[in-house]
Design a protein around this motif. Structure first.
Motif, PDB file in Angstrom:
ATOM      1  N   ALA A  99      21.311  20.464  15.503  1.00 34.92           N
ATOM      2  CA  ALA A  99      22.482  20.746  16.330  1.00 34.92           C
ATOM      3  C   ALA A  99      22.071  21.265  17.707  1.00 34.92           C
ATOM      4  O   ALA A  99      22.670  20.903  18.728  1.00 34.92           O
ATOM      5  N   ARG A 100      21.057  22.099  17.760  1.00 29.73           N
ATOM      6  CA  ARG A 100      20.580  22.620  19.050  1.00 29.73           C
ATOM      7  C   ARG A 100      20.043  21.476  19.914  1.00 29.73           C
ATOM      8  O   ARG A 100      20.256  21.453  21.135  1.00 29.73           O
ATOM      9  N   MET A 101      19.348  20.537  19.281  1.00 28.27           N
ATOM     10  CA  MET A 101      18.835  19.392  20.036  1.00 28.27           C
ATOM     11  C   MET A 101      19.987  18.598  20.665  1.00 28.27           C
ATOM     12  O   MET A 101      19.910  18.177  21.827  1.00 28.27           O
ATOM     13  N   ILE A 102      21.043  18.395  19.876  1.00 25.43           N
ATOM     14  CA  ILE A 102      22.193  17.627  20.382  1.00 25.43           C
ATOM     15  C   ILE A 102      22.842  18.360  21.553  1.00 25.43           C
ATOM     16  O   ILE A 102      23.135  17.764  22.599  1.00 25.43           O
ATOM     17  N   ASP A 103      23.065  19.661  21.408  1.00 27.13           N
ATOM     18  CA  ASP A 103      23.712  20.416  22.486  1.00 27.13           C
ATOM     19  C   ASP A 103      22.810  20.509  23.718  1.00 27.13           C
ATOM     20  O   ASP A 103      23.314  20.544  24.859  1.00 27.13           O
ATOM     21  N   ASP A 104      21.493  20.545  23.513  1.00 25.68           N
ATOM     22  CA  ASP A 104      20.579  20.542  24.663  1.00 25.68           C
ATOM     23  C   ASP A 104      20.694  19.220  25.428  1.00 25.68           C
ATOM     24  O   ASP A 104      20.713  19.197  26.670  1.00 25.68           O
ATOM     25  N   GLN A 105      20.770  18.112  24.683  1.00 27.32           N
ATOM     26  CA  GLN A 105      20.935  16.800  25.323  1.00 27.32           C
ATOM     27  C   GLN A 105      22.261  16.727  26.078  1.00 27.32           C
ATOM     28  O   GLN A 105      22.331  16.200  27.192  1.00 27.32           O
ATOM     29  N   ARG A 106      23.311  17.284  25.485  1.00 26.31           N
ATOM     30  CA  ARG A 106      24.612  17.256  26.149  1.00 26.31           C
ATOM     31  C   ARG A 106      24.587  18.091  27.433  1.00 26.31           C
ATOM     32  O   ARG A 106      25.203  17.716  28.427  1.00 26.31           O
ATOM     33  N   ALA A 107      23.902  19.219  27.379  1.00 27.59           N
ATOM     34  CA  ALA A 107      23.808  20.061  28.576  1.00 27.59           C
ATOM     35  C   ALA A 107      23.115  19.320  29.717  1.00 27.59           C
ATOM     36  O   ALA A 107      23.516  19.426  30.883  1.00 27.59           O
TER      37      ALA A 107
END
Length: 777
Positions: free
Chosen positions: A697-705
Motif C-alpha cells: 500500500a505504501r508503494m502505491i501511495d508513493d507512486q500516486r504522490a
C-alpha cells in the motif's frame, strides 16, 4: 380538527424549541411522509434522592415519588422536565448533591415509543396544518400499517485528480437517472447535464425533494458517497436541504472509530456492506465487484485499482459509456438488496425490537427496548452506569482436538445454546439482584461466580420463550426473514450482558451463561463416551464424535439419532435433579462426515482448534483452513480443495502434488498468485511492524504522490492486492506485476504448509515430492 392516520415511523427526533422539548417523528403514510409532533412532551429520569432534597420551584420541572425501586432496593424519585436543557441542569444538580441518577440517557423520542410498545407500525391522531404535511398535538399508539417503500440506489462518480463531483446516478425500479457535469447537452435518455458542480447539486436537492425517496441504498454509501457530497456542499456553500420538509441533513464522522453517520429527516440510508454483515453473509472481499460476481454472476463495468483514469477519460470522451458505468453500480446494489431481502430484514428487526429504521447495529438498544418496559412493569428501574472494572467472562467451550483422519464423524449441536441456557437457568439481571438480596433458597437457581437467580423475578427467560415460539412459527410459515431476525436478537442477549457498553452488564451474568455452556458440553461428552462414542473435538455448542469405521452411512445416521435422543433425556433428568427446573436445552444431530480430517497445530503434535475439513453428502466443507480464509491466495485454495478431493476419494496424492507444482512452475496459475488483505487502520498507524500488504500500500501511495494524486490508502480500511516477485513484495496493479514471480515463495508458503500435515498423517514425506521441483528453479 384532529385526524387519525396509519403509518410507519421513518425517523425520530427531539430537541428544544423556544425553551420547550419537541418530540417529532416522520411517518410514512399512503399519501406522503408527514411530520408528527407529540402533544405535551416531557423528558424524565430517576434518582435515589428524596423529593425534599431536590424539590424546586423551577417552572417546567416536576419531582414526585415513584413506585419503582433501584437494583439496590432504594426508593426512587421521578424527575420530569419540559426541556432537555432543564433535564441536563437537574441531572447535574442531583449528582452534585451526591445522589445517583438512572436512565437519564434514554432519549425522550425513544422512551415515548418504548413505553407504548410502539416499534415501527403506528396509528397517530393529530391536528394537521393547512398543507396536511405536519400534525401537531399528536398522540401515537401501535398500528398495523405495512409500508411500500420507495427505494433509491445511489452512486456517485468523482474526479480523483480534481477531487470534484462528476455525476450522481440513481435507480429505482424502472427509473434510471444520471445527473452529470458536462459542458455539452446530450440526447441520452434520462441523463441531465449541468455546467458545473453547483448547478448539479442544486438540481439534486430539487430532485430529492420532488420524488421523496424513503430509503437510499448504496455501497459504502455513507462512508464515501454522502461524505463526499457533504464536503462538496460545504465547499460550495450550499445548504444540503434534503430532508422531507427541506431540513438540512447531517453527515458526521466519529473521531475515534472513523465511522460515518448520516441523519436525514424523513429518510433512511442503508449501506450494502453493513447490511450484508447484519444478515450474516461472509465474503472474502466485500467490494461491490466481488459480491455481485458471487451473488449475481454479474460485475461492475470497470474494476481494478487504476479504474479512476478510465472513468475520467470516459467522462471527457465517451459520455454514454460513463453513464452506463455509473448506472451499473446502482443496478448491482439494487439487485443485491432485492435478492437477499436486506430491506425486509431491517424492517423485521425494527418490528421486533423497536430500534430506529436507520440503526443497522444496536444490540444493546434492541435489548433495552425489549427489557426496560418489562422491568418497569415489575417495579424496578434500570441500574446506573457503573465505573466498576470490566471483568470479561470466559469464552465458549473449546476442547483440544484429537488429530487424525477419520471415517463416520458425527456432529451434534445445541440448538440456540446460550438463549436456551438463559431460559432454562433463569439467567437475568433482575433475578440476579433479587436472588442476591433474598436469603431464602426457595425458587433460587444457582449460577456461576457467586450468582444466584430468583426465578419468580426473571424477565429474560419469558422474553426468550416468546421469541423462540415466534421463531418456530416463522419456520412453519416459511418466513425465513423473520426466523433469522429473531435468531439474531436471541443470540445477541449473551453478548449484551457481557458488554461494558450495556447498563445491565455484570460479570456474573455472562459467566453464568458461558460457564454453564462449558458444563453442559462436558456432561454431554461424558454421557456420549459412556455409550461407546469417542469425542474428538468440541467447540462452543458442538461435539464431534466417532463411531465404528465399519458402520455404513445409513447405520451411522441411525446411531446418531439414537445417541442424540439419549443425551437429551439425560439433560432433562439432570436439570430436574439439579434445581427442579425444566430443560429447554435441545441437542440436535444434523451432520455426518463420511470422511474427516482434524489437523495438528502446525509444527506440533497437539490437535488444532476451529480448523478441520470433511466430506458430507458429497460436499467438501472447510473450517478455518486455507480454503476458507481470505488472506491466502486463490492458488492455495485451489490446491487445498483438489488435495482433499484426492484424499477423501482415495486418489493418488503423490502424482497430484508433483503435477500441481510442475504446472505452477510453467506459469499456469500465475493469475491465482495474488494476495488480498485488508488494512484495518490508516497507513500512518502501522509503525511497529510493516506487513507485506502495508508495504504494498505504501508503494502505491508513493507512486500516486509522484503523479500528483491524493493517497488511496491513507485512511485505511481498504483491501490491498500484492504478489511476491524475485525482488520481494510488489503491488498488484496490472498484469505486468506477474512478470517475475517468485515461485519458490509460493511453494514454500502456500503449497507446503497445506500438504505437509496431510502427508504426515499418511506417513509420507511431501518434501520428497517437491525437492525435484526445487531444482528446476
Amino acid at each position: 380538527m384532529f385526524e387519525t392516520q396509519q403509518g410507519y415511523i421513518v425517523s425520530r427526533h427531539s430537541g428544544d424549541e423556544n425553551g420547550r422539548l419537541s418530540i417529532h417523528y416522520y411517518v410514512k403514510t399512503d399519501k406522503a411522509t408527514v411530520k408528527v409532533t407529540i402533544a405535551n412532551p416531557e423528558t424524565l429520569f430517576f434518582t435515589n434522592a428524596p423529593v425534599e432534597a431536590i424539590a424546586t420551584d423551577v417552572h417546567g420541572v416536576d419531582c414526585e415519588p415513584s413506585q419503582l425501586k433501584t437494583f439496590s432496593h432504594d426508593e426512587v424519585t421521578v424527575v420530569r422536565c419540559q426541556s432537555l436543557l432543564l433535564q441536563q441542569q437537574m441531572v447535574a444538580m442531583v449528582k452534585k448533591l451526591g445522589f445517583t441518577v438512572y436512565e437519564e440517557d434514554v432519549k425522550p423520542e425513544d422512551r415515548y415509543l418504548m413505553e407504548r410498545h410502539i416499534r415501527g407500525k403506528v396509528t397517530f391522531i393529530g391536528q394537521p396544518d393547512a398543507s396536511g404535511q405536519s400534525f401537531s398535538e399528536a398522540r401515537l399508539k401501535v398500528g398495523e400499517y405495512e409500508p411500500a417503500w420507495q427505494v433509491w440506489s445511489l452512486d456517485i462518480e468523482t474526479s480523483v485528480t480534481r477531487n470534484e463531483l462528476l455525476s450522481i446516478g440513481i435507480t429505482s425500479g424502472d427509473r434510471k437517472v444520471v445527473l452529470v457535469v458536462s459542458p455539452e447537452q446530450t440526447d441520452l435518455e434520462n441523463v441531465y447535464t449541468f455546467a458545473d458542480e453547483r448547478k448539479l447539486l442544486m438540481a439534486f436537492i430539487k430532485f430529492v425533494r420532488k420524488h421523496s425517496p424513503d430509503i437510499i441504498i448504496g455501497w459504502n454509501v455513507i462512508g464515501f458517497d454522502l461524505m463526499f457530497l457533504d464536503q462538496r456542499f460545504k465547499t460550495l456553500g450550499i445548504k444540503p436541504a434534503l430532508g422531507v420538509q427541506g431540513e438540512t441533513w447531517r453527515v458526521r464522522e466519529a473521531k475515534e472509530s472513523g465511522k460515518v453517520f448520516a441523519n436525514i429527516a424523513g429518510r433512511v440510508v442503508l449501506d450494502g456492506i453493513t447490511m450484508l454483515k447484519v444478515g450474516g453473509y461472509h465474503f472474502n472481499s466485500y467490494s461491490l465487484n466481488n459480491v455481485s460476481q458471487e451473488l449475481l454472476d454479474d460485475s461492475k463495468l470497470l474494476a481494478g485499482g487504476d479504474r479512476w483514469q478510465e472513468i475520467e477519460r470516459m467522462h471527457r470522451e465517451e459520455l454514454a459509456n460513463f453513464v452506463a458505468y455509473n448506472l451499473q453500480d446502482c443496478v448491482l446494489v439494487e439487485q443485491i438488496f432485492a435478492k437477499l431481502q436486506l430491506i425486509e430484514l431491517q424492517q423485521t428487526r425494527v418490528d421486533l425490537t423497536g430500534i430506529p429504521l436507520s440503526q443497522t447495529g444496536g444490540s444493546v438498544a434492541s435489548f433495552e427496548n425489549l427489557y426496560l418496559p418489562r422491568l418497569h412493569r415489575k417495579g424496578w428501574v434500570a441500574p446506573a452506569w457503573s465505573d466498576d472494572k470490566f471483568v470479561p467472562s470466559p469464552g465458549g467451550f473449546v476442547m483440544n482436538s484429537v488429530p487424525g483422519l477419520y471415517k463416520n464423524v458425527l456432529v451434534f449441536d445445541f440448538k440456540s445454546l446460550y438463549p436456551s441456557i438463559i431460559r432454562t437457568f433463569y439467567v437475568d439481571p433482575l433475578a440476579r439482584v433479587v436472588g442476591q438480596a433474598l436469603s431464602q433458597e426457595e425458587g433460587v437457581v444457582p449460577g456461576y461466580r457467586g450468582a444466584s437467580f430468583q426465578r419468580q423475578f426473571a424477565i429474560l427467560p419469558e422474553l426468550v420463550a416468546e421469541l423462540a415460539h415466534s421463531r418456530e412459527q416463522a419456520k412453519q410459515d416459511g418466513n425465513d426473514i423473520l426466523s433469522y431476525a429473531i435468531k439474531i436478537i436471541m443470540n445477541s442477549f449473551y453478548g449484551v450482558l457481557g458488554s461494558s457498553v450495556c447498563r445491565f452488564y455484570h460479570a456474573e451474568l455472562a459467566s453464568s451463561i458461558t460457564m454453564r455452556g462449558h458444563e453442559l458440553l462436558g456432561r454431554s461428552k461424558q454421557w456420549m463416551e459412556e455409550r461407546g462414542a469417542k469425542v474428538i473435538y468440541g467447540d462452543t455448542d458442538s461435539l464431534f464424535i466417532t463411531l465404528s469405521d465399519e458402520l455404513s452411512e445409513e447405520q451411522a445416521w441411525e446411531a446418531g439419532k439414537q445417541l442424540c435422543a439419549v443425551v437429551n433425556q439425560c439433560l432433562s433428568e439432570w436439570c430436574g435433579d439439579y434445581a427442579d427446573i425444566e430443560s429447554h436445552l435441545e441437542l440436535e444431530f444434523e451432520t455426518l462426515y463420511t470422511r474427516f480430517y482434524m489437523p495438528t497445530i502446525r509444527g506440533q503434535e497437539e490437535g488444532s482448534k476451529k480448523r478441520y475439513a470433511g466430506l458430507s453428502g458429497g460436499e467438501l466443507i472447510f473450517k478455518g483452513l486455507e480454503a476458507a480464509r481470505s488472506d491466502w491466495t486463490p492458488l492455495a485454495k485451489r490446491f487445498q480443495v483438489e488435495l482433499f478431493e484426492h484424499l477423501f476419494f482415495d486418489k493418488d496424492l503423490n502424482h497430484y502434488v508433483s503435477s500441481f507444482v510442475a504446472d505452477l512452475l510453467e506459469g499456469r496459475y500465475d493469475s491465482e498468485l495474488v494476495y488480498t488483505k485488508q488494512l484495518t487502520r490508516p497507513l500512518s498507524k502501522y509503525t511497529k511492524t510493516q506487513p507485506p500488504h502495508v508495504r504494498a500500500a505504501r508503494m502505491i501511495d508513493d507512486q500516486r504522490a509522484q503523479q500528483g494524486l491524493p493517497p488511496e490508502y491513507d485512511r485505511g480500511r481498504k483491501r490491498v492486492q500484492y504478489v511476491y516477485t524475485l525482488s520481494g513484495v510488489s503491488p498488484f496493479l496490472d498484469q505486468q506485476a506477474l512478470d517475475s514471480l517468485d515461485y519458490q515463495h509460493y511453494i514454500d508458503k502456500q503449497i507446503l504448509p497445506i500438504a505437509e500435515g496431510v502427508f504426515q498423517m499418511l506417513n509420507l514425506e511431501v518434501t520428497d515430492i517437491l525437492t525435484p521441483q526445487f531444482n528446476l528453479l
